[in-house]
Enzyme design. Structure first.
Site, PDB file in Angstrom:
ATOM      1  CG  PHE A 133      -0.272   0.295   2.513  1.00 17.17           C
ATOM      2  CD1 PHE A 133      -0.107   1.354   2.470  1.00 17.17           C
ATOM      3  CD2 PHE A 133       0.575  -0.942   3.560  1.00 17.17           C
ATOM      4  CE1 PHE A 133       0.546   2.526   3.875  1.00 17.17           C
ATOM      5  CE2 PHE A 133       0.764   0.050   4.616  1.00 17.17           C
ATOM      6  CZ  PHE A 133       1.037   1.547   4.751  1.00 17.17           C
ATOM      7  CE  LYS A 175      -3.113  -8.320  -4.338  1.00 11.13           C
ATOM      8  NZ  LYS A 175      -3.589  -7.441  -3.800  1.00 11.13           N
ATOM      9  CD  GLU A 187      -5.365  -5.244   0.479  1.00  6.74           C
ATOM     10  OE1 GLU A 187      -4.511  -5.360  -1.202  1.00  6.74           O
ATOM     11  OE2 GLU A 187      -5.190  -5.719   1.378  1.00  6.74           O
ATOM     12  CB  SER A 214       4.824  -7.727   5.841  1.00  3.00           C
ATOM     13  OG  SER A 214       4.259  -8.159   5.378  1.00  3.00           O
ATOM     14  CB  CYS A 272      10.558  -0.497   2.712  1.00  2.00           C
ATOM     15  SG  CYS A 272      11.049   0.373   1.239  1.00  2.00           S
ATOM     16  CD  GLU A 303       8.179  -3.020   8.169  1.00 10.28           C
ATOM     17  OE1 GLU A 303       7.297  -3.899   7.952  1.00 10.28           O
ATOM     18  OE2 GLU A 303       8.774  -2.419   6.847  1.00 10.28           O
TER      19      GLU A 303
END
Ligand code: NAD
Length: 509
Positions: A159, A183, A186, A236, A291, A393
């Site tokens: 995301f 993909k 969402e 992740s 990240c 994290e």
């Protein structure tokens, strides 16, 4: 991911899929897409069924033979036009990014432009695919290696960079002659859909680039379908590990980039004012949802730590937090209410674990945005490696200061951490910097550069549990990842010459 009751859903406002050059409407298991600054549900997004994903794979497979045989220079022409359209529509894409992700507009523009830089690089595909040739590897024998596309390739993205991370993948994959099924996340699906439409408008043949929205069902379909040759994943670490294990066990080539805990080392001789400014942007930019965000500042020596902490504390008084689409805010909200609560839970945990919470953003309220997913910046001092806030994290606006005795101690902490994505050192000492860069067990290193995200002509990837696979994203590694090497050896014997059978293994000796 709870589906809302059907009666609350505006069926005209459900994000579907982009398959075979067309928008595909779908109302399967729609889930809400929210503006994180306001908490308002702005639209829904359909979760693709297995059969929908299979349709996208079939479209990509059908488009592959012609695209594979399209000359690279012609593919580049489509990419040039695509880049032009992206630049023309930059403001629309950036607005979608801010409305669905929450990051402030200039940060959204930065993400978008870093993605476009990969398209720039992909425009040079004719040069990048030239291959290798040797004349006379043996008497009258020539040999060359060429790089052939794989076929249908899939990308699964997170995301936090809804435009840039997909653009790390599909422009290079498609430039190399593959066809692609993306993909996206969402949580913020609209920018990837607009970008797909622009690629078609640029002249990309139908089926070469497809986008399916969805969740685990869509991902698992991509991982198990034998027509998919390779998978690029960014997200992740637990999911990266799953994607790598499942994809490779199904015979696919996989690169899976995972999570991070990036440390900045501040040496006693550093230019502290510049280091503090750099830390502000690297820790709190994009609300810490990068990240490559710096989430740990390792200060060498107590004097360094005292100075860094007090200056950060002062700077944080002026940090402007609010709606990313309004004014000149520095930091927007977190992506969802659940994620905000999770990050806030880490702040509570840090206090319980005994870290010193120097700046507490938990009570922040943004005017007229009571339902937004905001959390103020938080700064912990005296964090130690046994604490979960150090080990895990957090992916939010929380900076942990760890006090180290020496450069070696600081480097040992970094090397011992499970993640190895990015790191940096602030110093005026070239020898210390060189030693750090040479020896640290991390994939991307900055020297007085807080976010050492490689530019498009290099490749991006971490070490340890930040990357599963061998090849990095974009740059030269992308050409290797998205192609298969074939080496051809040829000779044309002179007509009429009778040759004897050779039983010895051929060599030049
Ligand atoms: P995520 O792992 O939750 O999701 C990433 C993708 O995987 C999404 O498309 C999601 O739909 C899908 N997914 C989620 N759960 C799944 C499951 N159980 N099975 C199959 N697919 C699943 O990550 P996120 O929250 O979207 O993104 C944040 C994470 O991404 C952070 O950990 C961050 O460090 C990481 N990240 C890493 C890099 C990098 O380059 N290393 C870059 C950006 C983000």
């Amino acid at each position: 991911m709870n589906a809302r009751p059907a009666e609350n859903i505006d069926t005209a406002n459900i994000v579907g899929h982009f398959i075979n050059g067309a928008d595909i409407a779908d109302a399967n298991r729609p889930i809400p897409v929210t503006n994180p600054a306001t908490g308002e549900v702005t639209r829904h997004v359909a979760m693709a069924k297995k059969t929908t994903v299979e349709n996208a794979i079939a479209a990509a497979e059908a488009a592959f033979p012609a695209w594979r045989n399209t000359p690279p220079a012609k593919r580049a022409k489509v990419l040039f036009r695509f880049k032009q359209l992206l630049e023309e529509r930059a403001d629309d894409i950036v607005e979608l990014l801010t409305n669905e992700h929450g990051k402030v507009l200039d940060d959204a523009m930065g993400e978008f432009l870093r993605g476009v830089e990969v398209v720039d690089y992909a425009c040079g595909i004719a040069e990048l695919l030239k291959g290798e040739h040797t004349k006379n590897v043996g008497p009258g024998i020539d040999s060359w290696s060429e790089f052939q596309p794989l076929g249908v390739v899939a990308g699964i993205t997170p995301f936090n960079f809804p435009a840039m991370v997909p653009m790390w993948m599909f422009p290079m994959a498609i430039a190399c002659g593959n066809t692609f099924v993306l993909k996206p996340s969402e949580k913020d699906p609209s920018a990837p859909m607009l970008i797909a439409r622009l690629f078609k408008e640029a002249g990309l043949p139908d089926g070469v680039y497809n986008v399916v929205n969805g969740d685990k069902e869509a991902v698992d379909t991509l991982l198990h379908d034998p027509r998919v040759q390779a998978v690029s994943f960014v997200g992740s670490t637990p999911i990266a590990e799953y994607i790598y294990a499942t994809g490779t066990s199904n015979g696919k080539r996989v690169q899976a980039l995972g999570g991070a805990k990036n440390h900045a080392v501040i040496m006693p001789d550093a230019d502290i004012d510049n280091a503090v400014n750099a830390l502000m942007g690297a820790a709190f930019g994009s609300c810490g949802e990068r990240c490559m965000a710096i989430s740990v500042a390792v200060c060498v020596g107590d004097d360094t730590a005292d100075t860094v902490v007090s200056r950060l504390q002062a700077e944080l008084q002026d940090l402007k937090v609010g709606n990313g689409a309004e004014g000149n805010n520095d930091m927007g909200p977190l992506i969802t209410r659940e994620h905000r609560d999770k990050v806030q839970g880490y702040v509570d945990l840090g206090v319980e674990e005994g870290a010193e919470l120097v700046v507490d953003g938990r009570s922040l309220r943004v005017k007229d945005h009571a339902d937004g997913f905001f959390l103020g910046a938080c700064l912990f001092d005296r964090v130690t490696p046994d604490m979960r806030i150090y080990q895990e994290e957090i992916f939010g606006p929380v900076l942990c200061v760890v006090r180290a005795e020496s450069q070696e101690h600081a480097m040992q902490l970094i090397d011992d951490h499970e993640y190895g994505n990015g790191t940096c050192i602030f110093t005026r000492d070239g020898e210390a910097a060189r030693f750090f860069a040479d020896n640290i067990k991390v994939g991307m290193v900055g020297i007085n550069v807080p976010l050492p995200v490689p530019v498009a002509t290099h490749s991006f990837g971490g070490w340890k549990r930040s990357l599963f696979g061998d090849l990095y994203a974009y740059g030269p590694d992308a050409v290797r990842f998205y192609t298969r090497r074939k080496t051809i050896t040829q000779r044309w014997p002179s007509g009429g010459v009778r040759e004897k059978a050779q039983f010895a293994f051929p060599s030049n000796q």
